[in-house]
Design an enzyme around this catalytic site. Structure first.
Site, mmCIF file in Angstrom:
data_model
loop_
_atom_site.group_PDB
_atom_site.id
_atom_site.type_symbol
_atom_site.label_atom_id
_atom_site.label_comp_id
_atom_site.label_asym_id
_atom_site.label_seq_id
_atom_site.Cartn_x
_atom_site.Cartn_y
_atom_site.Cartn_z
ATOM 1 N N HIS A 1 0.860 -1.176 0.000
ATOM 2 C CA HIS A 1 0.000 0.000 0.000
ATOM 3 C C HIS A 1 0.896 1.226 0.000
ATOM 4 O O HIS A 1 1.948 1.234 0.621
ATOM 5 C CB HIS A 1 -0.896 0.016 1.237
ATOM 6 C CG HIS A 1 -2.108 0.873 1.079
ATOM 7 N ND1 HIS A 1 -3.339 0.372 0.722
ATOM 8 C CD2 HIS A 1 -2.271 2.212 1.219
ATOM 9 C CE1 HIS A 1 -4.204 1.369 0.647
ATOM 10 N NE2 HIS A 1 -3.589 2.499 0.947
ATOM 11 N N ASP B 1 -13.729 3.540 7.404
ATOM 12 C CA ASP B 1 -12.661 4.233 6.673
ATOM 13 C C ASP B 1 -13.201 4.778 5.361
ATOM 14 O O ASP B 1 -12.877 5.891 4.961
ATOM 15 C CB ASP B 1 -11.470 3.305 6.394
ATOM 16 C CG ASP B 1 -10.469 4.001 5.469
ATOM 17 O OD1 ASP B 1 -9.925 5.036 5.892
ATOM 18 O OD2 ASP B 1 -10.284 3.563 4.326
ATOM 19 N N ARG C 1 -12.754 13.244 4.480
ATOM 20 C CA ARG C 1 -11.470 13.965 4.626
ATOM 21 C C ARG C 1 -11.076 14.646 3.329
ATOM 22 O O ARG C 1 -10.511 15.735 3.322
ATOM 23 C CB ARG C 1 -10.365 12.975 5.006
ATOM 24 C CG ARG C 1 -10.366 12.581 6.451
ATOM 25 C CD ARG C 1 -9.469 11.371 6.663
ATOM 26 N NE ARG C 1 -8.102 11.593 6.242
ATOM 27 C CZ ARG C 1 -7.286 10.632 5.792
ATOM 28 N NH1 ARG C 1 -7.682 9.385 5.724
ATOM 29 N NH2 ARG C 1 -6.060 10.931 5.430
ATOM 30 N N SER D 1 -6.271 4.917 8.599
ATOM 31 C CA SER D 1 -6.980 4.626 7.353
ATOM 32 C C SER D 1 -6.329 3.433 6.648
ATOM 33 O O SER D 1 -6.994 2.457 6.283
ATOM 34 C CB SER D 1 -6.954 5.871 6.463
ATOM 35 O OG SER D 1 -7.281 5.562 5.139
ATOM 36 N N LYS E 1 -7.637 -0.793 6.701
ATOM 37 C CA LYS E 1 -7.963 -1.517 5.461
ATOM 38 C C LYS E 1 -7.111 -2.768 5.321
ATOM 39 O O LYS E 1 -7.575 -3.800 4.862
ATOM 40 C CB LYS E 1 -7.714 -0.607 4.256
ATOM 41 C CG LYS E 1 -8.799 0.414 4.056
ATOM 42 C CD LYS E 1 -8.651 1.100 2.728
ATOM 43 C CE LYS E 1 -7.504 2.080 2.734
ATOM 44 N NZ LYS E 1 -7.882 3.475 2.679
#
Ligand code: URA
Length: 417
Positions: free
Chosen positions: A81, A160, A167, A182, A186
């Site tokens: 990620h 999230d 956001r 966040s 995930k």
């Protein structure tokens, strides 16, 4: 307990308890906390921060706000990620490589956030590609072709999903507690047992300096440990855009060209080999980092990673004729040269500026409900460190409106000294 007290506590710089954080997430998911109340609390967290314990509690509350996937039937799943950036098409390149090396690649990705792009928006620029498959199909695809990339489903870390979209529209993206919770929520919900994180750092990233990037890396490694997921963080440069293209379709084309071995920008080679080698080592598919790096490059050169990309796109309903022949992608109406205003060496191509201008062209969203224009963006021929002569073409603006292209040409995107 009520939400007004919780907002006031964080507004005044106090620490929230585990129960207060859990209450906020539970009630926000049920719509008992409104978007404007959530926005106030998120802004208070942005301004006053959270300690490690609060961040871990927020992460776990979000991770368990919906389903938590069990991917154990797929074996040793290693996820990656990025904390986001401009021109960041690394997932599109790296996940097919990793899958072609025999590591199950089950990846849930996000949409654009603030001035940064998102993998799901990029994949949706491929006609037919379905990012909203169900979890059963996701797992089936990984079993059948070794790879699947989908959007976050409604049931996976839904807290999230809601907060991320919120956001994006209230200027609360660049915050260590919010980014760490966040991403890690995930990752925990998506079931990977090993995680490699690309912590981007520079003007085009949420972390603008090395200290903040290191802080974010440390907290995410800690959350990984606490949740039983081995997590490795790599800090990468994001002062100028990654690679040569910015914009959804343009980035897909660049990723395809790289996997077809047509060319390889130096920065992309660095990122995919660093992240990829760490993923291979974690999965016991490489004996060390050097061995991992050469395996990554080998599977681009022998065409196996490109084959995997085709299988990924086909298995999710995408039209692979666009990948085989990328000139089929619809182009923007205006493709206009950006020329050097003087001779010298390029000292800056500010990724933040490029990201914002790319959104202005239509590549990103200003409101939750905005749709994006896949065609628009930038292609750069020159980057930092290149010597250029006055009048030389440095790149191209791809725009659907002439006035927007004209506005961009008036900006000093490149600093030349
Ligand atoms: N990527 C995420 O998934 N969340 C963030 O907050 C930033 C980048």
């Amino acid at each position: 307990m009520n939400i007004l007290e919780i907002i006031a506590k964080k507004r005044d710089g106090k620490e929230l308890s585990k129960d207060e954080i859990q209450y906020f997430i539970d009630e926000y998911i049920k719509d008992n906390v409104t978007d404007y109340q959530a926005a106030a609390l998120v802004m208070a967290i942005y301004i006053n921060g959270m300690n490690e314990r609060e961040i871990t509690d927020l992460t776990l509350a979000m991770a368990y706000s919906g389903d938590v996937l069990d991917l154990s039937s797929l074996g040793n799943v290693v996820d990656k990620h990025s904390t986001g950036g401009v021109g960041d098409k690394i997932t599109l390149i790296l996940m097919p490589i990793i899958a072609s090396l025999g590591i199950p690649s089950a990846k849930m990705s996000g949409r654009g956030l603030g001035f940064t792009g998102g993998t799901i928006d990029k994949l949706e620029s491929i006609p037919g590609y379905n990012t909203q498959i169900n979890v059963e199909t996701f797992i089936e695809n990984v079993k059948n072709v070794g790879i699947s990339i989908m959007g976050q489903t409604l049931n996976l870390a839904p807290a999230d999903k809601k907060l991320y979209a919120l956001r994006d529209t209230i200027s609360c993206t660049e915050s260590i507690p919010l980014i760490a919770s966040s991403i890690m929520s995930k990752k925990i919900a998506a079931g990977a047992n090993k995680i490699v994180l690309d912590i981007t750092c520079g003007s085009g990233a949420f972390m603008k300096n090395k200290e903040d990037a290191k802080k974010l890396a440390d907290i995410m490694t800690k959350i990984g440990e606490l949740s039983g997921r081995k997590t490795v963080c790599i800090i990468t440069d994001m002062n100028q855009p990654v690679g040569n293209c910015v914009g959804n379709t343009l980035e897909v084309i660049e990723a395809v060209d790289i996997l077809k071995s047509k060319y390889m920008p130096k920065d992309i080679e660095h990122i995919i080999t660093e992240l990829g080698a760490n993923m291979l080592v974690l999965a016991n598919k490489a004996s060390n980092i050097e061995d991992g790096k050469s395996k990554i490059l080998e599977n681009i050169a022998n065409g196996k990673a490109y084959e995997k990309l085709l299988q990924l796109i086909q298995s999710q309903g995408g039209d692979i004729s666009y990948i085989e022949n990328t000139s089929k992608f619809e182009k923007a109406k205006y493709i206009i040269e950006i020329r050097a205003k003087k001779s010298g060496i390029i000292t800056s191509l500010d990724a933040y500026k490029v990201g914002n201008l790319s959104n202005y062209l239509g590549a990103g969203r200003l409101k939750k409900t905005d749709s994006i224009n896949p065609r628009v963006g930038f292609v750069f021929n020159k980057k930092v460190g290149d010597t250029v002569t006055q009048g030389e073409v440095l790149g191209y603006v791809h725009a659907d409106e002439q006035e927007k292209a004209d506005f961009i040409l008036e900006q000093d995107l490149f600093e030349i000294n």
